[in-house]
Design a protein around this motif. Structure first.
Motif, PDB file in Angstrom:
ATOM      1  N   VAL A   1       0.830  -1.192   0.041  1.00 49.54           N
ATOM      2  CA  VAL A   1       0.021   0.045   0.054  1.00 49.54           C
ATOM      3  C   VAL A   1       0.769   1.162  -0.107  1.00 49.54           C
ATOM      4  O   VAL A   1       1.819   1.187   0.596  1.00 49.54           O
ATOM      5  CB  VAL A   1      -0.619   0.021   1.369  1.00 49.54           C
ATOM      6  CG1 VAL A   1      -1.672   1.227   1.183  1.00 49.54           C
ATOM      7  CG2 VAL A   1      -1.775  -1.360   1.363  1.00 49.54           C
ATOM      8  N   ILE A   2       0.579   2.338  -0.742  1.00 52.81           N
ATOM      9  CA  ILE A   2       1.321   3.325  -1.079  1.00 52.81           C
ATOM     10  C   ILE A   2       0.304   4.555  -0.698  1.00 52.81           C
ATOM     11  O   ILE A   2      -0.724   4.566  -1.260  1.00 52.81           O
ATOM     12  CB  ILE A   2       1.982   3.663  -2.300  1.00 52.81           C
ATOM     13  CG1 ILE A   2       3.084   2.421  -2.393  1.00 52.81           C
ATOM     14  CG2 ILE A   2       2.752   4.852  -2.295  1.00 52.81           C
ATOM     15  CD1 ILE A   2       3.480   2.400  -3.948  1.00 52.81           C
ATOM     16  N   ILE A   3       0.524   5.387   0.257  1.00 51.12           N
ATOM     17  CA  ILE A   3      -0.282   6.533   0.474  1.00 51.12           C
ATOM     18  C   ILE A   3       0.505   7.944   0.143  1.00 51.12           C
ATOM     19  O   ILE A   3       1.463   7.937   0.709  1.00 51.12           O
ATOM     20  CB  ILE A   3      -0.840   6.604   1.907  1.00 51.12           C
ATOM     21  CG1 ILE A   3      -1.657   5.378   2.384  1.00 51.12           C
ATOM     22  CG2 ILE A   3      -1.679   7.736   2.337  1.00 51.12           C
ATOM     23  CD1 ILE A   3      -2.944   5.203   1.386  1.00 51.12           C
TER      24      ILE A   3
ATOM     25  N   VAL B   1      -1.513   3.055  -5.117  1.00 49.41           N
ATOM     26  CA  VAL B   1      -1.463   4.376  -4.481  1.00 49.41           C
ATOM     27  C   VAL B   1      -2.759   4.844  -4.135  1.00 49.41           C
ATOM     28  O   VAL B   1      -3.721   5.042  -4.940  1.00 49.41           O
ATOM     29  CB  VAL B   1      -0.774   5.269  -5.541  1.00 49.41           C
ATOM     30  CG1 VAL B   1      -0.747   6.753  -4.917  1.00 49.41           C
ATOM     31  CG2 VAL B   1       0.673   4.791  -5.811  1.00 49.41           C
ATOM     32  N   GLY B   2      -2.906   5.511  -2.770  1.00 52.84           N
ATOM     33  CA  GLY B   2      -3.962   6.448  -2.588  1.00 52.84           C
ATOM     34  C   GLY B   2      -3.610   7.489  -2.118  1.00 52.84           C
ATOM     35  O   GLY B   2      -2.568   7.710  -1.654  1.00 52.84           O
TER      36      GLY B   2
ATOM     37  N   LEU C   1      -7.565   8.202   2.956  1.00 55.36           N
ATOM     38  CA  LEU C   1      -7.200   7.394   4.080  1.00 55.36           C
ATOM     39  C   LEU C   1      -7.875   7.838   5.311  1.00 55.36           C
ATOM     40  O   LEU C   1      -8.690   7.261   6.075  1.00 55.36           O
ATOM     41  CB  LEU C   1      -5.750   7.335   4.264  1.00 55.36           C
ATOM     42  CG  LEU C   1      -5.391   6.612   5.522  1.00 55.36           C
ATOM     43  CD1 LEU C   1      -5.659   4.988   5.538  1.00 55.36           C
ATOM     44  CD2 LEU C   1      -3.626   6.835   5.843  1.00 55.36           C
ATOM     45  N   VAL C   2      -7.847   9.333   5.652  1.00 58.98           N
ATOM     46  CA  VAL C   2      -8.397   9.948   6.895  1.00 58.98           C
ATOM     47  C   VAL C   2      -9.913  10.051   6.770  1.00 58.98           C
ATOM     48  O   VAL C   2     -10.421   9.370   7.867  1.00 58.98           O
ATOM     49  CB  VAL C   2      -7.864  11.390   6.670  1.00 58.98           C
ATOM     50  CG1 VAL C   2      -8.463  12.186   7.919  1.00 58.98           C
ATOM     51  CG2 VAL C   2      -6.302  11.333   6.962  1.00 58.98           C
TER      52      VAL C   2
ATOM     53  N   HIS D   1     -10.286   4.905   2.031  1.00 61.05           N
ATOM     54  CA  HIS D   1      -9.154   3.968   1.451  1.00 61.05           C
ATOM     55  C   HIS D   1      -8.737   3.265   2.880  1.00 61.05           C
ATOM     56  O   HIS D   1      -8.856   3.759   4.123  1.00 61.05           O
ATOM     57  CB  HIS D   1      -8.113   4.835   1.225  1.00 61.05           C
ATOM     58  CG  HIS D   1      -6.904   4.047   0.480  1.00 61.05           C
ATOM     59  ND1 HIS D   1      -6.264   2.979   1.112  1.00 61.05           N
ATOM     60  CD2 HIS D   1      -6.496   4.094  -0.687  1.00 61.05           C
ATOM     61  CE1 HIS D   1      -5.361   2.473   0.588  1.00 61.05           C
ATOM     62  NE2 HIS D   1      -5.471   3.072  -0.490  1.00 61.05           N
ATOM     63  N   LEU D   2      -8.824   1.824   2.557  1.00 61.95           N
ATOM     64  CA  LEU D   2      -8.569   1.022   3.956  1.00 61.95           C
ATOM     65  C   LEU D   2      -7.370   1.312   4.501  1.00 61.95           C
ATOM     66  O   LEU D   2      -7.072   0.890   5.522  1.00 61.95           O
ATOM     67  CB  LEU D   2      -8.905  -0.571   3.328  1.00 61.95           C
ATOM     68  CG  LEU D   2     -10.415  -0.836   2.841  1.00 61.95           C
ATOM     69  CD1 LEU D   2     -10.538  -2.172   2.472  1.00 61.95           C
ATOM     70  CD2 LEU D   2     -11.310  -0.335   4.184  1.00 61.95           C
ATOM     71  N   GLY D   3      -6.106   1.584   3.562  1.00 55.77           N
ATOM     72  CA  GLY D   3      -4.984   1.520   4.127  1.00 55.77           C
ATOM     73  C   GLY D   3      -4.333   0.266   4.468  1.00 55.77           C
ATOM     74  O   GLY D   3      -4.345  -0.739   3.610  1.00 55.77           O
ATOM     75  N   ARG D   4      -3.600  -0.001   5.428  1.00 54.14           N
ATOM     76  CA  ARG D   4      -3.233  -1.420   5.832  1.00 54.14           C
ATOM     77  C   ARG D   4      -4.485  -2.209   6.051  1.00 54.14           C
ATOM     78  O   ARG D   4      -5.198  -1.967   6.909  1.00 54.14           O
ATOM     79  CB  ARG D   4      -2.302  -1.158   7.219  1.00 54.14           C
ATOM     80  CG  ARG D   4      -1.586  -2.578   7.593  1.00 54.14           C
ATOM     81  CD  ARG D   4      -0.845  -2.618   8.862  1.00 54.14           C
ATOM     82  NE  ARG D   4       0.256  -1.900   8.721  1.00 54.14           N
ATOM     83  CZ  ARG D   4       1.358  -2.168   8.391  1.00 54.14           C
ATOM     84  NH1 ARG D   4       1.408  -3.659   7.790  1.00 54.14           N
ATOM     85  NH2 ARG D   4       2.379  -1.418   7.996  1.00 54.14           N
TER      86      ARG D   4
END
Length: 326
Positions: A235-237, A265-266, A271-272, A276-279
């Protein structure tokens, strides 16, 4: 009255927890990209001027940060202006130098908190300067730190780093090499570039489950992490997705090596906001890559203004920029 905050007043009124909270709120409402246009750059024979502007979605203070750099002696100045969205009144002018460092670290802490597995963190820091110290303090404000290991080429720099962070209730260890520093770290903070722009973090050093924060390479000619780091990242944020993917040396090198990252990439805003689920597993390697943005500058600057007003910091002068009607 307009509030003036010099660098000393900004530092006196700064608070890591308040900064991370302000950024969390700003990113949660940041879906409208028109509020934060692409940064502008003017170039001349003797210097350049960069402008980052924005209008937060929560009716907070709108404004801009300008960075003026002299090419002759490599000196730079940072100025942030903040206006009331409703009245267009100039609320504050700030020296933006420390704000820039604070906002980078506070945003990294927000991302690291959301992307790291639960529990105390074993932190590795590559770099021992202003940004590196800020990042440790910022992460310590949101997560418990079990250990911190620092690497920079000079032993005296590592010793100074440990001494200046001695007030934290965390053991700080000096590492003789970056690989030793990374070791069993659950969070790796890259806050320094090499003089020859070769990567300072190699993917071969990472273990499953590591979260990597990379903030030191923001231009095409700069490198901080090698292509293996990007290849291994499940995962890339990114704080600004298009700039990170298209304009940073690390991702340009990865593209040249044939790596495709689009599906990994998100955006930090997603994420916040929970889009986006993130990890999604403890074993994933996750990368947060930052180039900085107006959203970060304005959220932290506005927080500094609110805190300065509460603490009675800064200088107030009569309004000299008066909004006019038609």
């Amino acid at each position: 009255m307009t509030l003036l905050l010099d660098d000393a007043a900004v530092r006196a009124g700064f608070d890591w927890n308040l900064a991370v909270s302000a950024l969390r709120e700003a990113y949660a409402g940041a879906a409208d990209n028109a509020r934060y246009p692409a940064r502008g750059m003017a170039r001349g024979d003797h210097g350049w001027l960069r402008t980052l502007s924005g209008i937060p979605a929560n009716d907070g203070l709108m404004g801009a940060k300008q960075i003026a750099v002299s090419l002759k002696d490599a000196r730079g100045a940072f100025l942030i202006n903040l206006f009331d969205q409703v009245t267009a009144r100039l609320v504050a002018l700030l020296d933006g130098r420390s704000v820039t460092g604070y906002r980078t670290a506070a945003t990294s802490a927000l991302a690291a908190d959301l992307l790291s597995a639960p529990g105390p963190l074993d932190v590795a820091v590559i770099g021992s300067g202003f940004e590196a110290k800020n990042h440790v303090r910022a992460v310590a404000a949101v997560r418990e730190l079990k250990t911190v290991r620092v690497y920079s080429p000079r032993a005296e720099s590592r010793a100074r780093f440990a001494a200046e962070l001695a007030d934290l209730a965390t053991p700080i260890q000096s590492a003789d090499s970056p690989g030793v520093a990374v070791g069993d770290a659950s969070l790796v903070i890259c806050a320094a570039r090499s003089h020859d722009e070769s990567p300072t973090l190699h993917g071969d050093w990472l273990r499953p489950g590591t979260t990597v924060v990379s903030i030191g390479s923001t231009l095409p000619e700069q490198r901080e992490v090698d292509t293996t780091v990007i290849a291994l990242s499940d995962v890339i944020i990114a704080d600004v997705v298009d700039e990170v993917v298209d304009d940073t040396g690390d991702f340009i090198a990865s593209r040249a090596a044939g790596l495709e990252v689009a599906d990994r990439v998100g955006a930090l805003a997603d994420l916040v906001a929970g889009r986006h689920l993130g990890r999604t597993s403890a074993e994933q390697i996750v990368l947060y890559k930052s180039v900085g943005s107006a959203l970060q500058d304005l959220a932290v600057a506005a927080m500094c203004v609110r805190n300065a007003e509460r603490l009675g910091l800064g200088t107030r002068i009569p309004d000299f920029v008066v909004p006019k009607g038609k």
